[in-house]
Every structure is written in C-alpha cells, then in structure tokens.
Design an enzyme around this catalytic site. Structure first.
Site, PDB file in Angstrom:
ATOM      1  N   ARG A  68      -8.469  13.432  -5.240  1.00  0.00           N
ATOM      2  CA  ARG A  68      -8.744  12.472  -4.165  1.00  0.00           C
ATOM      3  C   ARG A  68      -9.255  11.180  -4.783  1.00  0.00           C
ATOM      4  O   ARG A  68     -10.323  11.177  -5.404  1.00  0.00           O
ATOM      5  CB  ARG A  68      -9.782  13.079  -3.215  1.00  0.00           C
ATOM      6  CG  ARG A  68     -10.127  12.276  -1.991  1.00  0.00           C
ATOM      7  CD  ARG A  68     -10.762  13.158  -0.950  1.00  0.00           C
ATOM      8  NE  ARG A  68      -9.798  14.190  -0.564  1.00  0.00           N
ATOM      9  CZ  ARG A  68      -8.797  13.989   0.299  1.00  0.00           C
ATOM     10  NH1 ARG A  68      -8.662  12.857   0.922  1.00  0.00           N
ATOM     11  NH2 ARG A  68      -7.940  14.962   0.555  1.00  0.00           N
TER      12      ARG A  68
ATOM     13  N   THR B  93      -3.181   5.870  -3.320  1.00  0.00           N
ATOM     14  CA  THR B  93      -4.069   7.005  -3.529  1.00  0.00           C
ATOM     15  C   THR B  93      -3.407   7.887  -4.576  1.00  0.00           C
ATOM     16  O   THR B  93      -2.218   7.743  -4.870  1.00  0.00           O
ATOM     17  CB  THR B  93      -4.234   7.854  -2.249  1.00  0.00           C
ATOM     18  OG1 THR B  93      -2.939   8.300  -1.845  1.00  0.00           O
ATOM     19  CG2 THR B  93      -4.858   7.045  -1.118  1.00  0.00           C
TER      20      THR B  93
ATOM     21  N   ASP C 227       0.879  -1.180   0.000  1.00  0.00           N
ATOM     22  CA  ASP C 227       0.000   0.000   0.000  1.00  0.00           C
ATOM     23  C   ASP C 227       0.910   1.223   0.000  1.00  0.00           C
ATOM     24  O   ASP C 227       1.471   1.602   1.020  1.00  0.00           O
ATOM     25  CB  ASP C 227      -0.900  -0.036   1.237  1.00  0.00           C
ATOM     26  CG  ASP C 227      -1.863   1.146   1.280  1.00  0.00           C
ATOM     27  OD1 ASP C 227      -1.635   2.127   0.552  1.00  0.00           O
ATOM     28  OD2 ASP C 227      -2.827   1.085   2.068  1.00  0.00           O
TER      29      ASP C 227
HETATM   30  C1  LIG Z   1      -4.261   7.435   3.066  1.00  0.00           C
HETATM   31  C2  LIG Z   1      -4.108   5.975   3.090  1.00  0.00           C
HETATM   32  C3  LIG Z   1      -5.073   5.112   2.556  1.00  0.00           C
HETATM   33  C4  LIG Z   1      -6.390   5.481   1.979  1.00  0.00           C
HETATM   34  O1  LIG Z   1      -6.964   6.582   2.183  1.00  0.00           O
HETATM   35  P1  LIG Z   1      -8.394   7.084   1.716  1.00  0.00           P
HETATM   36  O2  LIG Z   1      -8.619   8.167   2.679  1.00  0.00           O
HETATM   37  O3  LIG Z   1      -9.353   5.964   1.822  1.00  0.00           O
HETATM   38  O4  LIG Z   1      -8.226   7.531   0.298  1.00  0.00           O
HETATM   39  C5  LIG Z   1      -4.811   3.759   2.539  1.00  0.00           C
HETATM   40  N1  LIG Z   1      -3.673   3.279   3.018  1.00  0.00           N
HETATM   41  C6  LIG Z   1      -2.736   4.058   3.549  1.00  0.00           C
HETATM   42  C7  LIG Z   1      -1.473   3.449   4.021  1.00  0.00           C
HETATM   43  C8  LIG Z   1      -2.920   5.426   3.607  1.00  0.00           C
HETATM   44  O5  LIG Z   1      -1.990   6.199   4.160  1.00  0.00           O
END
Ligand SMILES: *Cc1c(COP(=O)(O)O)cnc(C)c1O
Length: 414
Positions: free
Chosen positions: A231, A222, A196
């Site tokens: 976003r 993201t 991720d």
């Molecule tokens: C920001 C983040 C997300 C997802 O964020 P959303 O607010 O759902 O777009 C997922 N994983 C990690 C590690 C993040 O920092």
C-alpha cells in the site's frame, strides 16, 4: 507470528483477516494480494529508520542501507516505466497527488479533473477533500450516450475554465484513456498534464493500456492496485520538475518516509519486470472481459457497455436494488465488491445505482475465463434472487469450492 500471538486481540484480528482474504472472492477493483516477498519487506526493520531527505542527503545518520533500498526502488521504477525522475516516498496515492498540487499550483489555482460522480477520485478536487478546499476545480465527465470521455467536450471545458493543471485518470472508468488527446488539450490552454494511473499502472507496464509517459508532465500512482505491491504511492515526472516534486513530498507534505514500504515497492517493481507479470495482466483483462460478457448475457447493463481494463461498473438500475444492498448481498457469501456511483446517477453516493467489480485479485489467485463465467453467473443469480436463502447457501458452497481450488498465501502461517 510467534511474537504477535502474545497480543491476543490484535493477533486475532490479523488471523481472521487472513482467513477472510483466503476464503473470499476479492473483487474490489482497487485491491490485490501482495506477494510474500512484498509482505516480508513491509514488515522488516527498515521500519525503524528515520530517513527524511533524499538519497545521500538525509537529515539523520546511519542511512547507508536505507539509501541502498530506496535507490533500488527508484532505479527499478525508472526502468520499468521509462521515467526521467521518480519519487517513491509518497505514503499513498492521495499523498502523491497532494505533492504534485503543492509543487505545481498555488492555493486558489484551478484544476480540471474527472468528476468523482462519473469515475474520478476524491483527491481530484472533491469538495470533501483538501484538493477541493484549497484549489478551484472544474470537472469533466463522460458523454451521456457513450458513457465514455468526450475529448471535444473536455477541450471546450478547458477553454472556458483555463485550468493550470489538467488531470487524466480515475477510479471507476472502465475504458482506456487517450493521453495524446489530453496532452493536446493541455497544450491548447497552456496547462500542465498530470496522469493519475493509480488503477491501471500494471496495465501500462504490460503495454495493455496507453502509456502516459510521452505526454504527461507528471504521473502519480499507487503500488497496491494492479501493480500488486505494498500500500503506497509514487510519482514519475520530467527532469525539469524533479526538484520541485521532491521538495513538495519532503519537506512539503511528509516527514519521514516509510522505508520498509519503499523496500517493498522495490520488490514490487522487480516483480513487475518479469515476463510472468505481462501474462498476469493479459489474464486480468481477459478475465474482466469474460466477466463483463457473462453479466451482459444475464441481462445486466454495464456503464459504457463493457470494459477495456481490469474493472467493470455494473448498473443496478433495472433490478430495483441499491448499491449498498447489492454490496451486502454479495459480501454475505464472501464476494467482496463496492457500491459505486454510475454516471448521471439518480441516487446518492451512500447508496448509489452501481457496483464496481475488478479482476486483479482473482487473477493473482490463478483464476481464468472458466472461473469468471462461474462467478459472473453466481453474482447474477444472487442479485436477481436476493431474498432466496437456498441460492445464498448454494453460493457460499461455490465460493468455498473456488477459493480452495485457487488457494492464496499457501505457506503463510499465522
Ligand atoms: C486509489 C486511487 C488513488 C489513491 O489512493 P490512496 O488510497 O490514497 O492510496 C488516487 N487516485 C486514483 C485515481 C485512485 O484510484
């Protein structure tokens, strides 16, 4: 905003938010300023179209131009990251993660991920999140001494817990992650590896962070953090998972994709291909390292002693100050940060012992090392003397000076 102006209440909120963004120092590590081209694509008529399905295989007619925009997003992302397959439809990072779990796991299967309390993310198995309710979860954290990931420890946990999926990547981890080591661990226990990269995707593009592509079965991200786009979320995966991932996104968890946002993702990916983007990311990291050094010079302690990335996790333990209060003190003068748990925190998430800072948004404004020193000293002074009204007044003036010197959205007229 000639038409929105007729809705005085909504217009007022938008206008005030623009002013807040222009006049404040945005230091929330997960935020950035999207370009005006990204804003324009996001606000375009592509919003009106239903396009459930995939390119060339939609459930509604009239999608020829939507297909054009979505193809651009996919092809650009493939090129940018060197990915075999891309899905640009997830509405957000959390949706991207949800789709991956649906594609790779059955309810009750086990995930191994970084503990939220030590740098992970809600969608990585927190008991408050769907991921922790539907799947079994085991967590790894950071080493108590180094406050960095201890890969030997991750292997031990993986061997004990036998997860089906291992997740690397977090929201408040300031160090680089070794994906080769994660891949070896995943292979040793016959698990799939998901990375991720929501936070550090921009650094990966600029080759300033290890690249997960050679190692991960699937990568989620993201577009609105270091990538500075709209976003939204997206998924990269190996070819053998393409169909499973696409089906998990739609019809698995979503209906109609946000094609206006997908067009904005395409714009963002093109912006990230430019040489200036690499320079920008280099500056993001330089700025974070100067900010970290300035805070350390002022007597602050940082989790893991520093940063390799765009983010810093500041410990407030020796200041007799909670994270909630620290966040408020800074927000009062227009410096936006967020309270955050630190590893082995003795306090609760609602008022933890840490403050997370990031440099992506300030760097987008054009700020460099010199400004980071000024801002680091400013933050130190404010946190150490939080009852001093004179210091607060002085700080407000300094924030105004900096934001005027480095304007953002100059020709955005609301
Ligand atoms: C920001 C983040 C997300 C997802 O964020 P959303 O607010 O759902 O777009 C997922 N994983 C990690 C590690 C993040 O920092």
């Amino acid at each position: 905003m000639k038409y929105l102006k007729t809705d005085k209440q909504v217009y007022a909120a938008v206008q005030k938010e623009l002013a807040r963004q222009k006049d404040g120092l945005e230091m929330i590590a997960s935020e950035n300023y999207a370009s005006q081209a990204v804003l324009e694509a996001s606000g375009s008529v592509l919003m009106n179209k239903y396009s459930e399905g995939q390119i060339g295989k939609r459930y509604y007619s009239g999608n020829q131009f939507i297909d054009e925009a979505e193809s651009l997003a996919i092809e650009r992302a493939k090129k940018l990251f060197g990915a075999e397959h891309v899905n640009v439809q997830p509405h957000s990072g959390s949706q991207a993660n949800m789709a991956v779990y649906l594609a790779l796991l059955n309810p009750g299967d086990k995930i191994l991920a970084m503990n939220l309390a030590q740098g992970g993310h809600l969608s990585h198995g927190s008991h408050l999140n769907f991921s922790g309710k539907i799947y079994k979860v085991a967590f790894y954290g950071v080493d108590k001494n180094t406050e960095e990931i201890n890969y030997g420890n991750v292997l031990e946990i993986a061997q004990r817990e036998a997860p089906k999926l291992i997740i690397a990547g977090g929201s408040a981890y300031a160090r680089q992650i070794d994906f080769e080591k994660f891949k070896k661990i995943a292979d040793a226990v016959n698990a799939k590896l998901m990375v991720d990269m929501a936070h550090f995707a921009g650094l990966v593009v600029a080759k300033l962070h290890p690249d997960p592509i050679p190692y991960a079965d699937v990568i989620t991200s993201t577009t609105h953090k270091t990538l500075a786009g709209p976003r939204g979320g997206f998924i990269l995966c190996k070819k053998y998972l393409a169909e499973k991932i696409d089906k998990a996104v739609f019809p698995g968890i979503q209906g109609g994709p946000l094609e206006n946002i997908i067009a904005a993702k395409a714009v963002c990916f093109a912006e990230a291909m430019k040489p200036t983007f690499k320079k920008y990311q280099q500056q993001v990291i330089k700025n974070a390292s100067v900010l970290a050094a300035t805070l350390i010079n002022n007597g602050f302690e940082l989790v893991s002693g520093g940063t390799d990335t765009h983010l810093i996790l500041l410990k407030l333990t020796n200041l007799r100050l909670g994270g909630q209060q620290a966040e408020e003190i800074l927000a009062r003068v227009g410096i936006y940060t967020n309270k955050n748990l630190i590893p082995f925190d003795a306090r609760k998430a609602a008022d933890p012992s840490g403050l997370r800072l990031g440099t992506p948004a300030l760097t987008t404004r054009g700020m460099k090392e010199k400004e980071m020193k000024i801002i680091g000293n400013l933050i130190s002074e404010l946190l150490k003397n939080h009852e001093d009204a004179i210091i607060q007044e002085k700080a407000k003036k300094q924030v105004a000076q900096l934001t005027h010197q480095f304007p953002i959205y100059k020709d955005l007229k609301y």
